[in-house]
Scaffold this active site. Structure first.
Site, short mmCIF file in Angstrom:
data_model
loop_
_atom_site.label_atom_id
_atom_site.label_comp_id
_atom_site.label_asym_id
_atom_site.label_seq_id
_atom_site.Cartn_x
_atom_site.Cartn_y
_atom_site.Cartn_z
N LYS A 177 26.45 71.71 106.58
CA LYS A 177 25.71 70.46 106.37
C LYS A 177 26.19 69.79 105.10
CE LYS A 177 21.66 71.96 108.86
NZ LYS A 177 20.53 72.88 108.80
N GLN A 215 15.64 74.52 105.44
CA GLN A 215 16.28 75.34 106.46
C GLN A 215 15.31 76.41 106.98
OE1 GLN A 215 19.34 74.78 107.67
NE2 GLN A 215 19.38 76.56 109.00
N ASP A 236 14.59 66.09 109.99
CA ASP A 236 14.53 67.04 111.11
C ASP A 236 13.60 66.53 112.21
OD1 ASP A 236 16.05 69.41 110.95
OD2 ASP A 236 14.74 70.23 109.39
N1 GUN Z 1 17.58 76.31 111.44
C1 GUN Z 1 18.44 76.25 112.48
N2 GUN Z 1 18.59 74.97 112.91
C2 GUN Z 1 17.81 74.21 112.11
C3 GUN Z 1 17.55 72.81 112.04
O1 GUN Z 1 18.06 71.99 112.83
N3 GUN Z 1 16.70 72.41 111.07
C4 GUN Z 1 16.11 73.28 110.20
N4 GUN Z 1 15.28 72.79 109.26
N5 GUN Z 1 16.33 74.59 110.24
C5 GUN Z 1 17.17 75.04 111.18
#
Ligand code: GUN
Length: 294
Positions: A54, A98, A121
């Site tokens: 990311k 996350q 998200d």
């Molecule tokens: N963990 C795995 N995929 C994601 C996601 O798209 N967003 C978040 N916040 N955590 C994750």
């Protein structure tokens, strides 16, 4: 019939380039640089890889990336305190905590603490409520990526039968909502669904997001259907090697479908691209700037 393979990697690369163009326009016209803050708690290896990717993609698109790494013993109050600080920081337009979080932290409480406008998200209840009622909120990245791939392939989806296998808050439920917004006739199936094969067999669009390796069998797929496989499961083969498979029996399904996403290289790469796109959208809305068309 042999299905077309929907190349999520190529699609996501082109989307990331579009986002980079939007960022360049925002910088030049408004001196606005969209900023994304990612918070990682602990040392979950998969989460570390996601966060690294990311960060790399955010910088590559010309945006600001703020990374916060916290030890696994951090308290819920400290984490919520950091989220409040990020809510108040005008350089941060998007916040992603996350998941999963350590057991002693209530995930819902942390997501609740994120300002809905910065919730890139799309997990906050305000944003799920807005999606359910036709409002303008932030939409979860993975389902948004799936709907883009479907629209690209099908154009108008009105009246089609769509079956979503899986009912998570992150994928299944928002996915169903997005399909409904496209005027599909939507069924949400799950682990307790009776006659799952019969339900899938009538679908023009199958979205598998249940987290069970190859649960959806190839001969359940109606000839000419579009199959989007959100699952990423690591399984061990007879020779002891591991491989990644989706929630759909890929080779057999490809004999019936008109188009199908592979695993890996299908839905997976789209999620980060949509996260960047959501951050641009959030930055524009927070600063009352029209989102550049690309
Ligand atoms: N963990 C795995 N995929 C994601 C996601 O798209 N967003 C978040 N916040 N955590 C994750």
């Amino acid at each position: 019939m042999t299905a077309d393979v929907i190349d999520g990697k190529a699609f996501s690369e082109s989307l990331k380039q579009d986002v980079a163009k939007q960022v360049a326009i925002l910088k030049e016209k408004y001196n606005l640089i969209p900023g994304l803050a990612v918070v990682l708690v602990g040392e979950n290896p998969a989460s570390q890889i996601y966060v690294r990717n990311k960060n790399k993609s955010t910088l590559a698109a010309g945006m600001k990336s703020f990374e916060h790494r916290l030890t696994p013993d951090v308290s819920e109050a400290e984490l919520v305190g950091l989220v409040h600080k990020l809510n108040d920081d005008p350089a941060v337009h998007g916040i992603l905590v996350q998941l999963p979080l350590p057991k002693h932290i209530n995930e819902a409480a942390v997501i609740d603490a994120i300002s809905p406008a910065k919730d890139v998200d799309g997990f906050h209840v305000i944003n799920s409520g807005l999606l359910a009622t036709g409002g303008k909120g932030m939409v979860p990245c993975t389902p948004l990526g799936c709907i883009m791939m479907l629209k690209n392939r099908l154009g108008n989806m009105s009246g089609l039968d769509a079956v979503v296998v899986g009912r998570s808050n992150i994928v299944g439920k928002p996915m169903a909502q997005l399909l409904l917004n496209e005027n599909c006739t939507v069924t949400i199936a799950h682990s307790r669904t009776r006659n799952l094969s019969g339900v899938v067999k009538r679908a023009d669009i199958v979205i598998a997001a249940v987290g069970v390796p190859e649960l959806v069998k190839g001969d359940w797929i109606k000839d000419g259907a579009i199959v989007i496989d959100v699952g990423i499961n690591r399984i061990e083969e007879e020779d002891g090697k591991t491989k990644l498979v989706g929630d759909v029996e890929y080779a057999a399904a490809a004999r019936h479908a008109a188009a199908i996403t592979p695993v890996p290289g299908g839905v997976g790469p789209m999620t980060i691209a949509l996260l960047l796109k959501n951050t641009v959208t959030a930055a524009c809305r927070q600063t009352n700037v029209a989102e550049p068309e690309i």
